[in-house]
Design an enzyme around this catalytic site. Structure first.
Site, PDB file in Angstrom:
ATOM      1  N   LYS A  26       9.435  -0.859  14.209  1.00 33.78           N
ATOM      2  CA  LYS A  26      10.049  -0.539  12.907  1.00 33.78           C
ATOM      3  C   LYS A  26      11.160   0.499  13.099  1.00 33.78           C
ATOM      4  CE  LYS A  26       5.814  -0.914  10.086  1.00 33.78           C
ATOM      5  NZ  LYS A  26       4.918  -0.175   9.215  1.00 33.78           N
ATOM      6  N   GLU A  43      10.271  -4.842   4.636  1.00 33.67           N
ATOM      7  CA  GLU A  43      10.290  -6.249   4.200  1.00 33.67           C
ATOM      8  C   GLU A  43      10.013  -6.348   2.698  1.00 33.67           C
ATOM      9  OE1 GLU A  43       8.736  -5.040   6.821  1.00 33.67           O
ATOM     10  OE2 GLU A  43       8.775  -6.438   8.509  1.00 33.67           O
ATOM     11  N   GLY A  99      -4.898  -1.763   4.956  1.00 38.29           N
ATOM     12  CA  GLY A  99      -4.145  -2.916   4.472  1.00 38.29           C
ATOM     13  C   GLY A  99      -4.856  -4.234   4.762  1.00 38.29           C
ATOM     14  N   ARG A 100      -5.352  -4.375   5.977  1.00 36.97           N
ATOM     15  CA  ARG A 100      -5.980  -5.646   6.367  1.00 36.97           C
ATOM     16  C   ARG A 100      -7.380  -5.807   5.803  1.00 36.97           C
ATOM     17  NH1 ARG A 100      -4.804  -2.217  10.426  1.00 36.97           N
ATOM     18  NH2 ARG A 100      -6.473  -1.347  11.718  1.00 36.97           N
ATOM     19  N   HIS A 139      -6.576 -33.125  17.692  1.00 38.72           N
ATOM     20  CA  HIS A 139      -5.505 -33.966  18.234  1.00 38.72           C
ATOM     21  C   HIS A 139      -4.360 -33.126  18.768  1.00 38.72           C
ATOM     22  CE1 HIS A 139      -7.510 -37.514  16.691  1.00 38.72           C
ATOM     23  NE2 HIS A 139      -7.880 -36.730  15.699  1.00 38.72           N
ATOM     24  N   GLU A 198      -4.989  -6.465  14.683  1.00 37.99           N
ATOM     25  CA  GLU A 198      -4.440  -5.152  14.315  1.00 37.99           C
ATOM     26  C   GLU A 198      -5.553  -4.102  14.411  1.00 37.99           C
ATOM     27  OE1 GLU A 198      -0.843  -4.572  11.456  1.00 37.99           O
ATOM     28  OE2 GLU A 198      -2.599  -4.084  10.254  1.00 37.99           O
ATOM     29  N   LYS A 254       0.837  -1.200   0.000  1.00 39.97           N
ATOM     30  CA  LYS A 254       0.000   0.000   0.000  1.00 39.97           C
ATOM     31  C   LYS A 254       0.871   1.250   0.000  1.00 39.97           C
ATOM     32  CE  LYS A 254      -3.457   2.381   2.750  1.00 39.97           C
ATOM     33  NZ  LYS A 254      -4.416   2.364   3.860  1.00 39.97           N
TER      34      LYS A 254
HETATM   35  O1  F6P Z   1       3.101  -2.888   9.712  1.00 41.86           O
HETATM   36  C1  F6P Z   1       1.723  -3.065   9.615  1.00 41.86           C
HETATM   37  C2  F6P Z   1       1.238  -2.754   8.241  1.00 41.86           C
HETATM   38  O2  F6P Z   1       1.197  -1.400   8.074  1.00 41.86           O
HETATM   39  C3  F6P Z   1      -0.113  -3.394   7.968  1.00 41.86           C
HETATM   40  O3  F6P Z   1      -1.158  -2.645   8.448  1.00 41.86           O
HETATM   41  C4  F6P Z   1      -0.054  -3.545   6.499  1.00 41.86           C
HETATM   42  O4  F6P Z   1      -1.027  -4.452   6.040  1.00 41.86           O
HETATM   43  C5  F6P Z   1       1.350  -4.038   6.311  1.00 41.86           C
HETATM   44  O5  F6P Z   1       2.096  -3.308   7.254  1.00 41.86           O
HETATM   45  C6  F6P Z   1       1.926  -3.867   4.942  1.00 41.86           C
HETATM   46  O6  F6P Z   1       1.901  -2.530   4.538  1.00 41.86           O
HETATM   47  P1  F6P Z   1       2.107  -2.118   3.036  1.00 41.86           P
HETATM   48  O7  F6P Z   1       1.001  -2.732   2.230  1.00 41.86           O
HETATM   49  O8  F6P Z   1       2.066  -0.628   3.021  1.00 41.86           O
HETATM   50  O9  F6P Z   1       3.431  -2.650   2.581  1.00 41.86           O
END
Ligand code: F6P
Length: 559
Positions: free
Chosen positions: A522, A216, A281-282, A398, A367, A210
């Site tokens: 972060k 990452e 995002g979620r 189980h 979240e 987003k």
């Molecule tokens: O670190 C949390 C977050 O901001 C989430 O809310 C989001 O889904 C995820 O990181 C990834 O964010 P982006 O889509 O901006 O890479």
């Protein structure tokens, strides 16, 4: 905070009533069913294609009345209407919350902040569908003219969990010869293992972020770009800057709200699919973030998926409170967590295809509702945000079901199952799906009604072990069934949990749509990196525990 009202649920009269009722509450599901022969029917509701049995929950009709009164007194319906209308209910980020606009029919219109968002969504969907069709038909080819065989989605959090969960859930709908893979973790293992056996000539990478700033994702995208270009270089396909740019154009597309950053990364914005800051995002699997899924199951399947979400949205808006499934399930969660002391909530799909659904729900619910202050900044004085968890049945039976059946904690649980299997297999004696579903039915029955000491004794159990074999029962469950796990039904299930999450957050008066709690880690990771790399000053600046851990790491590292 604009004109979004501040809510303190403890000031609602129904909160006190529920508090008092909870004090002397001693539920007996055997008795509830014996006293009310219509209970199963009374508490079984339909929402779209979902058939939802709430009757094994620890409530009676009067109690449900009090829970609905609490929902009314805390303005749940008002906030819901403001959300659907595009008001800025995400107050700390001053944003509209409009994932529901992503699935409205193209014929609708919704003007928010001067823009028809439904028209914007339709235009973007048309781009995604056209691209998906080109990839699926083999019209979109890689730099050496070969069609795409593998789509690699690089993203994390909402830009990963939704696509991977839905791809796994809808495997039977995936076009033969196409495969999706997902890279999310900054652990180099993830990118390494995912690309190790891939042919770069038939690989399409979707970088989904987003913000397009997430460490990452940007790191993994660079690593995958280096892998792809390196492999093409070693085959003599990439030889100079021009062939490098051509390879990137054919093998990399992006999904983001920040198209300028996409361009800066080197991906042509013509190969990018956008969405908007009013999609959290979620809550984004039904936006361009679902492009990998749209390729895998095709535009028709994706349109069904969206239609499923919309069905549940309409139910949430239109069903009366006493038949409104997300409202009732949300309020039951409030009852268990705020009044009966439950800390966690299990989601137990009896479908191997839904094996990533609990993980997906963890981001959606935790979240969203893991907050300690209300919208006006005042600290909450009650619990928020249960820990959601789960695994598919029967595997969980189980492993951890022992605790749900006989442990000291109350774990409200949602059981999910489908009438029709994808795989019609049998062992020669029995239909496998029926063996499977007999477990689904048995578990909620055992949890609700248990086994008394008299019943245990009547089986001839030695007295010394009678207590260990007693099941107290009265362990609350909701059973959710549907005819089959189709794209539409998956959309309905996701939207159901989105709205349950919304209801709980609305009652708690918190902002369910921000996520400031992920920021501190972060920032600290950025500060710690130089210490790991050997900067003595940065190491000295750490607290003693962190410094010692870094020193241990540096002393053991062999490369
Ligand atoms: O670190 C949390 C977050 O901001 C989430 O809310 C989001 O889904 C995820 O990181 C990834 O964010 P982006 O889509 O901006 O890479």
């Amino acid at each position: 905070m604009g004109d979004i009202p501040a809510i303190d649920p403890t000031k609602a009269p129904a909160w006190d009533t529920l508090d008092q009722l909870a004090e002397e509450f001693d539920p007996d599901l055997r008795k509830f069913f014996a006293d009310d022969p219509g209970r199963a029917e009374r508490f079984t509701l339909e929402a779209g294609d979902l058939h939802v049995d709430l009757s094994k929950n620890l409530v009676c009709p009067t109690l449900v009345g009090h829970l609905l009164a609490l929902a009314e007194q805390t303005g749940v319906a008002d906030l819901r209407d403001r959300m659907f209308a595009g008001e800025h209910i995400n107050v700390t980020e001053d944003r509209a919350v409009l994932h529901t606009a992503l699935r409205r029919p193209a014929s609708d219109s919704l003007v928010v902040d001067g823009q028809d968002v439904v028209a914007d969504v339709s235009a973007e969907l048309a781009k995604i569908y056209s691209f998906a069709n080109r990839v699926r038909s083999g019209q979109w080819v890689g730099v050496t003219g070969k069609p795409v065989r593998t789509v690699v989605n690089v993203g994390i959090g909402g830009s990963d969990l939704g696509p991977v969960m839905a791809y796994e859930a809808l495997k039977p709908y995936v076009q033969e010869g196409l495969e999706c893979r997902f890279i999310s973790n900054i652990d180099p293992t993830d990118a390494g293992e995912t690309t190790k056996d891939l042919d770069p000539e038939t690989t399409l990478v979707i970088v989904a972020s987003k913000t397009f700033t997430t460490l990452e994702t940007i790191t993994n995208a660079k690593v995958v770009r280096a892998w792809l270009l390196g492999a093409l270089r070693s085959r003599g396909i990439v030889t100079d800057a021009a062939s490098e740019a051509a390879a990137i154009a054919k093998h990399f597309v992006a999904v983001s709200t920040a198209l300028d950053k996409v361009a800066a990364f080197g991906i042509d914005p013509a190969n990018a699919f956008g969405f908007w800051n009013w999609v959290g995002g979620r809550y984004s699997v039904d936006s361009a973030v679902g492009t990998s899924l749209a390729i895998a199951i095709g535009p028709e399947g994706f349109a069904d998926f969206l239609d499923g979400f919309h069905k549940m949205d309409r139910h949430f808006v239109e069903a009366p409170p006493e038949r409104n499934v997300p409202l009732l399930m949300g309020m039951l969660n409030i009852w268990y967590s705020n009044f009966l002391g439950a800390d966690t909530h299990a989601v137990l799909p009896y479908s191997q295809y839904l094996h990533r659904f609990p993980a997906y729900l963890q981001q959606l619910t935790m979240e969203s509702n893991g907050k300690s202050v209300r919208r006006d900044g005042a600290p909450v004085t009650y619990e928020t945000g249960e820990v959601f968890w789960g695994e598919p049945g029967t595997n969980g039976q189980h492993a951890f079901y022992q605790l749900i059946h006989q442990g000291t904690r109350m774990v409200p649980a949602d059981f999910i199952a489908f009438a029709n299997p994808t795989w019609a297999l049998g062992d020669g004696d029995a239909d496998m799906h029926e063996l499977f579903l007999s477990n689904f039915f048995a578990q909620t029955k055992a949890l609700a009604f248990g086994k008394t000491s008299e019943e245990v004794r009547a089986e001839g159990t030695p007295e010394a072990i009678v207590p260990a074999r007693v099941f107290t029962g009265n362990r609350p469950t909701t059973s959710i069934m549907a005819p089959a796990l189709t794209p539409s039904v998956l959309g309905q299930l996701i939207a159901l949990y989105e709205h349950i999450t919304f209801v709980e957050g609305a009652v708690w008066g918190i902002d369910s749509f921000d996520q400031w709690g992920v920021e501190l880690g972060k920032v600290l990771a950025k500060q710690i990196l130089p210490a790991i790399e050997g900067d003595a000053g940065a190491l000295d600046a750490q607290d003693p525990s962190t410094r010692a851990l870094i020193e241990y790491y540096r002393s053991k590292r062999t490369r």
